[in-house]
Design a protein around this motif. Structure first.
Motif: not given
Length: 214
Positions: A107-132
């Motif tokens: 999940g962390v890797l996917g978030t980092v890739l998303g940030c690098l490819l899109t330039g969108v500033t990342a947060s732990t939002y999706c990481l928290s949702l993925s745990l739930l």
């Protein structure tokens, strides 16, 4: 569980990180305390930002996970940290150190890739949702107390999380949509094969029912 995970665990199982949830939650509590009582700009030094990453601030690929997701109030942050601990430790017990480590870090890797490819500033939002979502899929009938008062089954929390993610995804720009997809990489890796098999079984049952009606 997926065959590729079984193979990975047999070969690299010793690299699982024990007590990973406790490490994550302890870091979030520390960051929250620093932000409240010492330096309100601490999150600016830890957040995941493509421009700053490319400037050499590589610690951000890990440090951003210690910024607790904020729902707009201190209470929501504290509750978010508590549920991260509650859900994360349950997943660790169910999967073991290695599989939980793979889930969280993918999940962390996917978030980092998303940030690098899109330039969108990342947060732990999706990481928290993925745990739930993972918790809801593994323990759908377990009851939690909403606001510590109202009993509700975990599967409904999971449905709410999925709907919330879909609305966030649909409302995002094109780069944002790609970022949302990549940030849920762990969910796709762990649960997409299961969902595909369930869907295929459902289609076969429906086809069988139609044939028997004729």
């Amino acid at each position: 569980m997926n065959n590729w995970l079984n193979r990975l665990e047999r070969k690299y199982g010793r690299y699982g990180i024990p007590n990973l949830t406790n490490i994550l939650v302890a870091g979030q509590i520390l960051v929250l305390a620093i932000e409240l009582f010492v330096d309100r700009t601490i999150t600016g030094w830890l957040g995941l930002n493509r421009f700053l990453l490319l400037q050499g601030q590589v610690w951000r690929v890990i440090s951003f996970i210690f910024i607790p997701f904020s729902g707009g109030s201190i209470l929501s942050v504290v509750l978010g940290i508590y549920f991260t601990w509650f859900i994360g430790t349950a997943l660790e017990r169910e999967w073991g150190d290695f599989r939980y480590t793979v889930y969280l870090l993918s999940g962390v890797l996917g978030t980092v890739l998303g940030c690098l490819l899109t330039g969108v500033t990342a947060s732990t939002y999706c990481l928290s949702l993925s745990l739930l979502l993972a918790f809801a899929m593994l323990y759908p009938e377990v009851q939690l107390l909403l606001f510590f008062i109202i009993p509700i089954r975990v599967k409904y929390f999971g449905v709410f999380a999925a709907v919330l993610w879909v609305f966030s995804f649909l409302g995002a720009s094109l780069p944002g949509k790609l970022d949302y997809l990549l940030s849920m990489l762990n969910v796709w890796l762990f649960f997409a094969p299961m969902a595909y098999r369930s869907l295929r079984a459902w289609v076969r049952r429906e086809q069988w029912k139609r044939k028997n009606r004729r």
